[in-house]
Write a protein that holds these residues in place. Structure first.
Motif, PDB file in Angstrom:
ATOM      1  N   PRO A 117      -2.719  -4.165   2.838  1.00  0.00           N
ATOM      2  CA  PRO A 117      -3.118  -4.040   1.433  1.00  0.00           C
ATOM      3  C   PRO A 117      -3.514  -5.353   0.778  1.00  0.00           C
ATOM      4  O   PRO A 117      -4.434  -5.379  -0.045  1.00  0.00           O
ATOM      5  CB  PRO A 117      -1.877  -3.435   0.766  1.00  0.00           C
ATOM      6  CG  PRO A 117      -0.738  -3.778   1.675  1.00  0.00           C
ATOM      7  CD  PRO A 117      -1.316  -3.763   3.045  1.00  0.00           C
TER       8      PRO A 117
ATOM      9  N   LEU B 114      -5.895   0.938  -1.962  1.00  0.00           N
ATOM     10  CA  LEU B 114      -4.677   0.200  -1.644  1.00  0.00           C
ATOM     11  C   LEU B 114      -3.726   1.074  -0.833  1.00  0.00           C
ATOM     12  O   LEU B 114      -3.112   0.613   0.131  1.00  0.00           O
ATOM     13  CB  LEU B 114      -4.005  -0.244  -2.949  1.00  0.00           C
ATOM     14  CG  LEU B 114      -3.039  -1.428  -2.912  1.00  0.00           C
ATOM     15  CD1 LEU B 114      -3.759  -2.685  -2.468  1.00  0.00           C
ATOM     16  CD2 LEU B 114      -2.416  -1.628  -4.287  1.00  0.00           C
TER      17      LEU B 114
ATOM     18  N   GLY C 284       0.801  -1.207   0.000  1.00  0.00           N
ATOM     19  CA  GLY C 284       0.000   0.000   0.000  1.00  0.00           C
ATOM     20  C   GLY C 284       0.838   1.263   0.000  1.00  0.00           C
ATOM     21  O   GLY C 284       0.511   2.246  -0.691  1.00  0.00           O
TER      22      GLY C 284
ATOM     23  N   ALA D  81      -2.595  -7.103  -6.854  1.00  0.00           N
ATOM     24  CA  ALA D  81      -3.197  -6.143  -5.923  1.00  0.00           C
ATOM     25  C   ALA D  81      -3.609  -4.867  -6.641  1.00  0.00           C
ATOM     26  O   ALA D  81      -4.702  -4.322  -6.402  1.00  0.00           O
ATOM     27  CB  ALA D  81      -2.208  -5.833  -4.798  1.00  0.00           C
TER      28      ALA D  81
END
Length: 441
Positions: A269, A263, A40, A254
């Motif tokens: 995350p 995120l 993140g 992701a």
């Protein structure tokens, strides 16, 4: 390539570690908890193209890994980064590097304690961050003092858990994209309102570099590796490349599955991907992530306390750090001091700043190791060893200096006191060596 000189002395330890065993050892060290908590932060710094900083960090790590491969096989009985730099440049640089390694370990434990107290834990319970960090570090210190097995078997179990969690994220990310809920276009979004594409990629690479560190500790078992000149480079580069591929796939999964702003705001995350997929209960993945974070913090805490103990035993730090528990024979003072410093850092810093500070300290170490690889080329040894082209250590130095220019001012404010203290103590250590007439190498 390897040099062709033959060895003239027998090893002091049995060479029982195979190439495969060493590969998994290094992979377990590299595939740690960093990516679980920092994906993140990388997204916040670099934008949706999380995979770009991860790729840059991998390439830069491979440059320095070349110097470690040469030095570890050239001096297979050596004590790691501090020994190489002492041999090349004397006790001042050697102690500076050793203290930076110690400081990086302390900072890393603080970083991981913040990661443990984040969104992964809130899947189970919501508690004040300071309380969780203090309790977590106290428990780690207690386990450390009791005596924790660091066998390769135990590390292999932890590695399987960590890798399983990362593979799960990749698969679930593909599921989210395949059913139309993701956006592959985010993979090309490099840059933020504050940073253009180039600066965003480099700044993100500073954080991404944290995920690749750990390979440097493998030099300590080079002496126990069968044919280290052949096995060690293969295991080292192979493990780094495999870890890099996994990280790139995790970052891409992701980023494609979760909006960049979501995120970037999460301290868990990868849990966002699991939640978006809706197939695996989030609490299951949270357990995996917490195990990964706790295991990484514990092993790093063990390393830091033992390094502090060893430096104190060598007269480089206060002798009080050498005190052992009578029955357990563990360095309780060193454990308390290193854990206490990690607690102070965790309670006063942020995840991004602490991760960046660890990278800054290791960039100092890696710059010195690359320079040592060049300086020690004049040192002829009888041991057959691996050798990299001279331009690779040079490129390693340039890459470390380049990454250092991307470190935030706040990270420098935290890192400079560590470096200043290291320089003062290194000067004292060098002066004491000269008074005793102790050889530098």
């Amino acid at each position: 390539m390897a040099t062709t000189s033959t060895t003239g002395e027998s090893p002091s330890l049995r060479r029982t570690v195979t190439t495969t065993g060493l590969f998994f050892f290094i992979l377990g060290d590299v595939l740690g908890a960093g990516v679980y908590v920092l994906a993140g932060e990388i997204a916040a710094t670099a934008g949706g193209a999380v995979w770009v900083p991860l790729l840059i960090a991998l390439l830069l790590a491979l440059l320095t890994a070349g110097s470690y491969a040469e030095l570890a096989t050239k001096y297979p009985k050596a004590g790691g980064s501090s020994h190489y730099t002492t041999r090349a440049f004397g006790p001042f640089v050697g102690f500076l590097v050793g203290f930076c390694m110690l400081s990086a370990g302390i900072v890393s434990v603080g970083t991981l304690s913040l990661g443990f107290a984040g969104d992964y834990l809130t899947e189970f319970v919501t508690l004040p961050t300071m309380l969780v960090v203090a309790a977590f570090l106290a428990l780690l210190a207690a386990l450390n003092a009791r005596g924790i097995s660091e066998s390769m078997g135990a590390n292999r179990v932890a590695t399987i858990i960590e890798v399983s969690g990362l593979i799960l994220v990749i698969v679930l990310g593909v599921v989210v994209v395949a059913r139309g809920d993701g956006d592959l276009g985010r993979l090309a979004e490099l840059g933020t309102p504050e940073n253009g594409p180039v600066s965003a990629a480099l700044a993100g690479a500073v954080l991404a570099f944290y995920s690749y560190v750990g390979f440097e500790t493998s030099v300590n078992i080079a002496e126990e590796t069968r044919d280290p000149a052949r096995s060690y480079p293969r295991a080292l580069f192979g493990a780094l490349i495999v870890a890099g591929v996994v990280y790139l796939l995790v970052g891409a999964a992701a980023s494609a599955a979760i909006p960049t702003e979501d995120l970037a705001e999460s301290t868990a995350p990868l849990l966002q991907v699991v939640t978006a997929a809706g197939i695996v209960p989030p609490v299951v993945f949270s357990v995996v992530a917490l195990v990964a974070v706790a295991n990484g913090a514990l092993l790093t805490g063990i390393m830091s306390s033992r390094l502090a103990y060893g430096m104190a035993r060598d007269g480089l730090l206060p002798s009080v750090l050498t005190r052992l528990l009578p029955r357990r024979r563990t360095p309780w003072v060193a454990i308390l001091v290193t854990t206490g410093l990690s607690l102070v850092l965790a309670l006063t810093g942020t995840l991004e700043v602490l991760a960046g500070t660890m990278v800054l300290l290791l960039l100092v170490v890696f710059t010195a190791v690359n320079a040592a690889a060049l300086a020690l080329r004049r040192d002829r040894v009888q041991t057959r060893h691996f050798r990299v082209p001279a331009f690779l250590p040079i490129a390693g130095i340039v890459s470390c200096l380049g990454l250092a220019t991307q470190v935030d001012a706040e990270v420098w404010r935290l890192g400079v006191p560590f470096l200043a203290l290291a320089a003062v103590l290194a000067g004292i250590a060098a002066w004491r060596h000269r008074r005793r007439g102790t050889p530098a190498g």
